[in-house]
Design a protein around this motif. Structure first.
Motif, PDB file in Angstrom:
ATOM      1  N   SER A 162       0.832  -0.959   0.215  1.00  0.00           N
ATOM      2  CA  SER A 162      -0.440  -0.226   0.354  1.00  0.00           C
ATOM      3  C   SER A 162       1.147   0.687   0.550  1.00  0.00           C
ATOM      4  O   SER A 162       0.040   2.363  -0.400  1.00  0.00           O
ATOM      5  N   ASN A 189      -3.214  -6.087  -7.515  1.00  0.00           N
ATOM      6  CA  ASN A 189      -2.856  -4.889  -6.507  1.00  0.00           C
ATOM      7  C   ASN A 189      -3.242  -3.749  -6.534  1.00  0.00           C
ATOM      8  O   ASN A 189      -3.550  -2.460  -5.922  1.00  0.00           O
ATOM      9  N   HIS A 249      -6.429  -1.306  -4.316  1.00  0.00           N
ATOM     10  CA  HIS A 249      -5.448   0.245  -3.934  1.00  0.00           C
ATOM     11  C   HIS A 249      -6.263   1.004  -4.275  1.00  0.00           C
ATOM     12  O   HIS A 249      -6.727   2.040  -3.617  1.00  0.00           O
TER      13      HIS A 249
END
Length: 579
Positions: free
Chosen positions: A107, A412, A416
């Motif tokens: 992150s 991802n 995110h």
């Protein structure tokens, strides 16, 4: 048959040369913690006096753990999951815990997205966080040109700052984040931040899509250019009026802080963060080394580079903060922050006060982007390498690997998207505070040292390092692995749990369900270690003692196996028809 197997599983590869390895590790361990965390901790915990616990803990914890992880990776030639099979199969849960921690660590790409956003706005004729004539500004906004009055009374200036909001704060909260009321109000996705996030993930993909072949070449620029930017900013910072006032705040030793336990805990935490220990990635990077690489010597140089960069970064940051305090006519401690506030509010506001503000802002955010990029794509590489070593037939072949890397980056990116919403900063802080915390690091450090120092054997790892490098480590390292690090980590682990303070942002307090989710994230990596051990004990045949004995020791003596392999290779060469 050997050729067919190599085609199916692909070649794991190695670094092309020693320089690539050194630059990749340097780029990974030298990151944002060096720029915005270390200087602030020095200021907060006694200035130059903070260097005493920091230096001592670097010697007894940082360097020994760095050597331990580097040597494990180089010896096993495996990722951070499968490496434990060659040392102690019962401890493979440590690697599984690293996988979970990596998911939360990814992150941090949001910081890169924020920096790209700022970099784009840095090319404008009028820097937007310097004035209040923008659509997102409120009536309480104060631009930096109004703050330029150092001759006024300090108390009056401080009062004025408290009663207003700076243009830099409003740009950060209202223009960049579109800050909502809390994590309960995620709101809509910020499309400009989403575009920046997409650019960051695309760049990450092309840095690692060919494995060490591509990442080893990228770092020639991404790992060296930040130092050029740091040098430029250092020279400029030291020539600013008020710079030495800031440096005084940074380095003035207050020895009254030394007996405070919190100072030592923070110093240890900084060592773990800045050296990137107990995260598994050092194991992965070292696994691409030649077996006879001198990891013992590399360890000292890389740790010295990391700590030296942290120290120099403090001069860059505090010289500019001293200048900013001088221009505003306030004490330096009123403008000091840590974390995102320093990088995206205080420092940009300070550069806006300088002549040619666009140039200095571009230099700063280019440095920030490259520091974040280096650390991030190496994290992703460590994650992918470890999964590829778990399933080499399916994920290691070149084309399969490229597709797998694309899937990881795409998934991802979608996950995110929650970070680039109006409430995304609350989600990000939750990941940051609970995902890979000090309690996780300390627990993993205890497990690593118990497994390598006691179960696998400190003497055995000493012989392995001597076999690889030609020199035997000092006995001091054995004491650190077996006693000092486990004891200090256990003390820090207990203190964290006893002295736990809830996460808050300004005056915002998270709802109870968010704290429950946070603790779930924390223990999701820790619980992997006992769960894996229990599962293996249940699945392995034999009596309890037989199962424990089988799972706690490698099948063969590692040095003997390595030497036997080398002797067989020599025999084949000597008896081949060509010979």
């Amino acid at each position: 048959m050997e050729k067919t197997m190599e085609t199916d599983t692909g070649n794991r590869g190695q670094w092309s040369n020693k320089v690539e390895y050194f630059l990749v590790v340097a780029g990974y361990v030298v990151g944002l913690a060096n720029v915005w965390r270390f200087p602030y901790l020095c200021f907060k915990h006694g200035g130059g006096a903070f260097l005493v616990p920091y230096g001592l803990l670097a010697v007894v914890c940082g360097i020994p753990l760095f050597l331990l992880e580097s040597s494990v990776g180089q010896f096993t030639q495996e990722g951070f999951v499968t490496c434990w099979r060659k040392l102690c199969p019962l401890a493979t849960g440590i690697g599984c815990g690293y996988l979970v921690m990596k998911f939360y660590d990814l992150s941090y790409i949001l910081i890169e997205a924020w920096a790209i956003f700022y970099l784009v706005f840095s090319f404008r004729t009028q820097i937007p966080w310097a004035t209040c004539n923008n659509t997102w500004n409120t009536d309480s906004c104060m631009g930096v040109q109004i703050l330029d009055s150092p001759s006024e009374n300090l108390t009056a200036n401080e009062t004025r700052l408290k009663n207003t909001t700076s243009a830099a704060v409003e740009f950060w909260e209202r223009r960049v984040l579109g800050l909502s009321g809390g994590i309960e109000e995620l709101g809509s996705i910020r499309w400009e931040l989403t575009l920046c996030l997409l650019i960051a993930w695309i760049f990450c993909y092309f840095c690692i899509w060919k494995g060490v072949k591509s990442s080893g070449k990228v770092v020639y620029f991404t790992a060296t250019f930040p130092y050029a930017m740091l040098l430029i900013l250092l020279i400029r910072g030291l020539t600013l009026p008020g710079a030495w006032d800031g440096i005084y705040y940074y380095l003035y030793p207050d020895l009254n802080h030394l007996p405070i336990l919190e100072v030592w805990i923070e110093a240890g935490s900084q060592i773990f963060y800045s050296y990137s220990l107990t995260a598994g990635t050092l194991i992965v990077l070292s696994s691409y080394n030649d077996y006879n690489n001198n990891c013992y010597r590399d360890c000292f140089w890389l740790c010295l580079l990391n700590s030296g960069t942290s120290f120099v970064a403090g001069f860059v940051v505090f010289s500019v903060l001293g200048f900013m305090a001088h221009k505003q006519g306030v004490p330096v401690d009123t403008v000091v922050q840590s974390g995102p506030g320093l990088a995206f509010i205080t420092y940009p506001q300070a550069t806006a006060l300088m002549p040619l503000p666009q140039f200095w802002t571009v230099c700063f955010f280019l440095m920030l982007i490259l520091l974040a990029t280096d650390s991030h794509f190496v994290m992703v590489e460590g994650f992918i390498t470890s999964l590829s070593d778990l399933f080499p037939k399916w994920l290691r072949a070149p084309r399969k690997r490229e597709i797998f890397v694309l899937v990881v980056c795409a998934v991802n990116f979608l996950v995110h998207l929650s970070l680039v919403t109006e409430g995304g900063i609350y989600v990000f802080q939750l990941f940051d505070f609970y995902g890979s915390t000090r309690v996780c690091q300390n627990f993993m450090a205890i497990c690593e040292c118990l497994v390598v120092g006691w179960i696998f054997g400190a003497d055995r790892i000493f012989n392995i390092i001597k076999d690889m490098t030609g020199q035997k480590p000092a006995v001091f390292f054995k004491l650190c692995w077996k006693y000092i690090i486990p004891i200090l980590s256990l003390v820090s682990f207990i203190i964290y749990l006893v002295d736990y303070k809830r996460l808050t942002i300004n005056d915002y307090v998270y709802p109870d369900w968010a704290y429950a989710l946070g603790w779930t994230m924390t223990f999701s990596s820790i619980v992997m270690v006992p769960l894996w051990a229990a599962g293996q004990m249940c699945l392995t045949p034999g009596t309890f003692k037989q199962r424990l004995s089988a799972l706690c020791r490698p099948a063969e003596d590692p040095i003997r196996t390595r030497r036997k392999g080398r002797e067989e290779e020599t025999t084949v060469e000597l008896t081949s028809p060509e010979t």
